[in-house]
Design a protein around this motif. Structure first.
Motif, PDB file in Angstrom:
ATOM      1  N   GLN A 138       0.831  -1.211   0.000  1.00  0.00           N
ATOM      2  CA  GLN A 138       0.000   0.000   0.000  1.00  0.00           C
ATOM      3  C   GLN A 138       0.865   1.261   0.000  1.00  0.00           C
ATOM      4  O   GLN A 138       0.539   2.249  -0.666  1.00  0.00           O
ATOM      5  N   GLN A 139       2.000   1.214   0.710  1.00  0.00           N
ATOM      6  CA  GLN A 139       2.851   2.396   0.774  1.00  0.00           C
ATOM      7  C   GLN A 139       3.616   2.643  -0.531  1.00  0.00           C
ATOM      8  O   GLN A 139       4.256   3.688  -0.696  1.00  0.00           O
ATOM      9  N   ASP A 140       3.545   1.676  -1.459  1.00  0.00           N
ATOM     10  CA  ASP A 140       4.297   1.815  -2.720  1.00  0.00           C
ATOM     11  C   ASP A 140       3.418   2.253  -3.889  1.00  0.00           C
ATOM     12  O   ASP A 140       3.910   2.370  -5.015  1.00  0.00           O
ATOM     13  N   VAL A 141       2.119   2.465  -3.656  1.00  0.00           N
ATOM     14  CA  VAL A 141       1.190   2.710  -4.761  1.00  0.00           C
ATOM     15  C   VAL A 141       1.649   3.867  -5.642  1.00  0.00           C
ATOM     16  O   VAL A 141       1.711   3.757  -6.879  1.00  0.00           O
ATOM     17  N   GLN A 142       1.979   4.979  -5.050  1.00  0.00           N
ATOM     18  CA  GLN A 142       2.372   6.157  -5.837  1.00  0.00           C
ATOM     19  C   GLN A 142       3.638   5.886  -6.643  1.00  0.00           C
ATOM     20  O   GLN A 142       3.728   6.237  -7.833  1.00  0.00           O
ATOM     21  N   VAL A 159       7.060  -4.258 -28.104  1.00  0.00           N
ATOM     22  CA  VAL A 159       6.266  -5.419 -28.540  1.00  0.00           C
ATOM     23  C   VAL A 159       5.155  -5.047 -29.523  1.00  0.00           C
ATOM     24  O   VAL A 159       4.450  -5.944 -30.010  1.00  0.00           O
ATOM     25  N   LYS A 160       4.999  -3.723 -29.782  1.00  0.00           N
ATOM     26  CA  LYS A 160       3.992  -3.257 -30.744  1.00  0.00           C
ATOM     27  C   LYS A 160       2.584  -3.702 -30.338  1.00  0.00           C
ATOM     28  O   LYS A 160       1.802  -4.199 -31.157  1.00  0.00           O
ATOM     29  N   LYS A 161       2.257  -3.557 -29.057  1.00  0.00           N
ATOM     30  CA  LYS A 161       0.932  -3.903 -28.544  1.00  0.00           C
ATOM     31  C   LYS A 161       0.416  -2.773 -27.679  1.00  0.00           C
ATOM     32  O   LYS A 161       1.192  -2.039 -27.081  1.00  0.00           O
ATOM     33  N   ASN A 162      -0.938  -2.658 -27.657  1.00  0.00           N
ATOM     34  CA  ASN A 162      -1.533  -1.727 -26.705  1.00  0.00           C
ATOM     35  C   ASN A 162      -1.439  -2.335 -25.304  1.00  0.00           C
ATOM     36  O   ASN A 162      -1.365  -3.560 -25.133  1.00  0.00           O
ATOM     37  N   LEU A 163      -1.508  -1.512 -24.310  1.00  0.00           N
ATOM     38  CA  LEU A 163      -1.362  -2.005 -22.950  1.00  0.00           C
ATOM     39  C   LEU A 163      -2.175  -1.147 -21.993  1.00  0.00           C
ATOM     40  O   LEU A 163      -2.086   0.087 -22.022  1.00  0.00           O
ATOM     41  N   VAL A 164      -2.991  -1.838 -21.174  1.00  0.00           N
ATOM     42  CA  VAL A 164      -3.735  -1.174 -20.111  1.00  0.00           C
ATOM     43  C   VAL A 164      -3.301  -1.794 -18.788  1.00  0.00           C
ATOM     44  O   VAL A 164      -3.394  -3.009 -18.606  1.00  0.00           O
ATOM     45  N   VAL A 165      -2.816  -0.967 -17.888  1.00  0.00           N
ATOM     46  CA  VAL A 165      -2.318  -1.442 -16.600  1.00  0.00           C
ATOM     47  C   VAL A 165      -3.166  -0.859 -15.491  1.00  0.00           C
ATOM     48  O   VAL A 165      -3.402   0.355 -15.449  1.00  0.00           O
ATOM     49  N   LYS A 166      -3.608  -1.743 -14.587  1.00  0.00           N
ATOM     50  CA  LYS A 166      -4.412  -1.315 -13.441  1.00  0.00           C
ATOM     51  C   LYS A 166      -3.696  -1.730 -12.164  1.00  0.00           C
ATOM     52  O   LYS A 166      -3.232  -2.870 -12.039  1.00  0.00           O
ATOM     53  N   ILE A 167      -3.606  -0.825 -11.229  1.00  0.00           N
ATOM     54  CA  ILE A 167      -3.056  -1.159  -9.917  1.00  0.00           C
ATOM     55  C   ILE A 167      -4.208  -1.582  -9.012  1.00  0.00           C
ATOM     56  O   ILE A 167      -5.204  -0.851  -8.883  1.00  0.00           O
ATOM     57  N   ASP A 168      -4.084  -2.776  -8.431  1.00  0.00           N
ATOM     58  CA  ASP A 168      -5.137  -3.321  -7.577  1.00  0.00           C
ATOM     59  C   ASP A 168      -5.179  -2.538  -6.268  1.00  0.00           C
ATOM     60  O   ASP A 168      -4.274  -2.651  -5.433  1.00  0.00           O
ATOM     61  N   MET A 169      -6.252  -1.795  -6.083  1.00  0.00           N
ATOM     62  CA  MET A 169      -6.383  -0.982  -4.876  1.00  0.00           C
ATOM     63  C   MET A 169      -7.206  -1.686  -3.797  1.00  0.00           C
ATOM     64  O   MET A 169      -7.465  -1.111  -2.730  1.00  0.00           O
ATOM     65  N   ASP A 170      -7.643  -2.908  -4.080  1.00  0.00           N
ATOM     66  CA  ASP A 170      -8.425  -3.676  -3.104  1.00  0.00           C
ATOM     67  C   ASP A 170      -7.584  -4.740  -2.393  1.00  0.00           C
ATOM     68  O   ASP A 170      -7.939  -5.161  -1.289  1.00  0.00           O
ATOM     69  N   HIS A 171      -6.546  -5.182  -3.054  1.00  0.00           N
ATOM     70  CA  HIS A 171      -5.692  -6.223  -2.467  1.00  0.00           C
ATOM     71  C   HIS A 171      -4.238  -5.771  -2.558  1.00  0.00           C
ATOM     72  O   HIS A 171      -3.709  -5.589  -3.665  1.00  0.00           O
ATOM     73  N   PHE A 172      -3.634  -5.577  -1.412  1.00  0.00           N
ATOM     74  CA  PHE A 172      -2.243  -5.129  -1.361  1.00  0.00           C
ATOM     75  C   PHE A 172      -1.332  -6.261  -0.879  1.00  0.00           C
ATOM     76  O   PHE A 172      -1.778  -7.169  -0.164  1.00  0.00           O
ATOM     77  N   LEU A 173      -0.075  -6.179  -1.291  1.00  0.00           N
ATOM     78  CA  LEU A 173       0.917  -7.111  -0.761  1.00  0.00           C
ATOM     79  C   LEU A 173       1.207  -6.755   0.695  1.00  0.00           C
ATOM     80  O   LEU A 173       1.044  -5.602   1.095  1.00  0.00           O
ATOM     81  N   PRO A 174       1.606  -7.733   1.510  1.00  0.00           N
ATOM     82  CA  PRO A 174       1.874  -7.454   2.929  1.00  0.00           C
ATOM     83  C   PRO A 174       2.939  -6.365   3.086  1.00  0.00           C
ATOM     84  O   PRO A 174       3.943  -6.349   2.359  1.00  0.00           O
ATOM     85  N   SER A 175       2.696  -5.473   4.003  1.00  0.00           N
ATOM     86  CA  SER A 175       3.665  -4.401   4.243  1.00  0.00           C
ATOM     87  C   SER A 175       4.949  -4.935   4.868  1.00  0.00           C
ATOM     88  O   SER A 175       5.961  -4.232   4.911  1.00  0.00           O
ATOM     89  N   SER A 176       4.916  -6.191   5.338  1.00  0.00           N
ATOM     90  CA  SER A 176       6.101  -6.771   5.984  1.00  0.00           C
ATOM     91  C   SER A 176       7.159  -7.212   4.984  1.00  0.00           C
ATOM     92  O   SER A 176       8.312  -7.436   5.352  1.00  0.00           O
ATOM     93  N   ILE A 177       6.782  -7.357   3.700  1.00  0.00           N
ATOM     94  CA  ILE A 177       7.790  -7.748   2.723  1.00  0.00           C
ATOM     95  C   ILE A 177       8.663  -6.559   2.374  1.00  0.00           C
ATOM     96  O   ILE A 177       8.316  -5.409   2.653  1.00  0.00           O
ATOM     97  N   CYS A 178       9.796  -6.832   1.740  1.00  0.00           N
ATOM     98  CA  CYS A 178      10.754  -5.759   1.441  1.00  0.00           C
ATOM     99  C   CYS A 178      10.255  -4.828   0.345  1.00  0.00           C
ATOM    100  O   CYS A 178      10.608  -3.641   0.328  1.00  0.00           O
ATOM    101  N   GLY A 179       9.466  -5.357  -0.561  1.00  0.00           N
ATOM    102  CA  GLY A 179       8.977  -4.523  -1.651  1.00  0.00           C
ATOM    103  C   GLY A 179       8.825  -5.318  -2.927  1.00  0.00           C
ATOM    104  O   GLY A 179       8.903  -6.551  -2.941  1.00  0.00           O
ATOM    105  N   GLY A 180       8.600  -4.600  -4.041  1.00  0.00           N
ATOM    106  CA  GLY A 180       8.409  -5.258  -5.323  1.00  0.00           C
ATOM    107  C   GLY A 180       6.947  -5.337  -5.699  1.00  0.00           C
ATOM    108  O   GLY A 180       6.082  -4.741  -5.044  1.00  0.00           O
ATOM    109  N   VAL A 181       6.644  -6.105  -6.762  1.00  0.00           N
ATOM    110  CA  VAL A 181       5.272  -6.184  -7.282  1.00  0.00           C
ATOM    111  C   VAL A 181       4.938  -7.612  -7.689  1.00  0.00           C
ATOM    112  O   VAL A 181       5.821  -8.458  -7.866  1.00  0.00           O
ATOM    113  N   GLU A 182       3.634  -7.860  -7.834  1.00  0.00           N
ATOM    114  CA  GLU A 182       3.118  -9.062  -8.486  1.00  0.00           C
ATOM    115  C   GLU A 182       2.284  -8.606  -9.668  1.00  0.00           C
ATOM    116  O   GLU A 182       1.444  -7.693  -9.532  1.00  0.00           O
TER     117      GLU A 182
END
Length: 226
Positions: A138-142, A159-182
């Motif tokens: 949650q602290q990494d959203v911005q 890759v010559k493709k369109n791309l739509v990216v959404k950040i999941d604002m309902d399910h966050f990774l645990p704040s106890s992990i070091c960081g990164g994304v899924e």
């Protein structure tokens, strides 16, 4: 000429003496044969018992030797297991230390933002989907949103493709992990885990042979290093 009583008595005594002598000789012969047979039987019995005793102690000696070998093997296995455990503990401590250093990196905004850009872009390349969902702490959203905005043009160009990216604002990774994304595809069935812990674990698996050589030296019994 008729024999006198004295002559008869003399002959009788002579015959009795002869019979007695033969009897004594026969007794001596029987005694000698019995003694010989006794000695032969005694020797056979002694030899039989000697062989049995030798076999018994030979068997005992083999049992003792086998017991010593088993004990030695057990001691060597115990020592080997202790060494392996000590090595595993050292590697575990090394990975714990590495994770702690990752946590320090995540506290540096400049370094962490650059790292997030690489992790997001790598996840996009691995999925190659036109719609993706990203989960983060949650602290990494911005910071992740900034990384996404920078990654989308690079992805489209590559890759010559369109791309739509959404950040999941309902399910966050645990704040106890070091960081990164899924990074997930649109229906969530495919996931690319690019958390710092996952990357560390993957890197540790890939470099484990080199790590072991660096820590403990080359294993002379190992034929293959991959």
């Amino acid at each position: 000429m008729a024999l006198t009583d004295a002559d008869v008595q003399k002959q009788i005594k002579h015959m009795m003496a002869f019979i007695e002598q033969e009897a004594n000789e026969k007794v001596e012969e029987i005694d000698a044969k019995a003694e010989e047979e006794f000695n032969i039987e005694k020797g056979r019995l002694v030899q039989t018992q000697r062989v049995k005793i030798m076999e018994y102690y030979e068997k005992k000696e083999k049992q003792i030797e086998q017991h010593k070998k088993i004990q030695m093997s057990n001691l060597m296995n115990q020592a080997r297991l202790k060494v392996l455990k000590a090595r595993d503990d050292m590697i575990t401590d090394l990975l714990v230390e590495a994770r702690q250093k990752l946590a320090v990196i995540a506290q540096d905004p400049v370094r962490y933002s650059t790292l997030l850009e690489g992790l997001v872009l790598q996840g996009l390349y691995q999925l190659l989907e036109e719609k993706v969902v990203i989960r983060c702490r949650q602290q990494d959203v911005q910071m992740v949103q900034v990384a996404v905005n920078k990654s989308i043009p690079t992805f489209k160009e590559a890759v010559k493709k369109n791309l739509v990216v959404k950040i999941d604002m309902d399910h966050f990774l645990p704040s106890s992990i070091c960081g990164g994304v899924e990074v997930y595809n649109d229906n969530g069935k495919i996931k690319v885990s690019n958390t710092l812990e996952t990357r560390l674990e993957l890197l540790a698996q890939q470099m484990m042979p080199e790590i072991r050589v660096s820590l403990f030296g080359a294993n002379t019994n190992r034929k293959f290093t991959d």
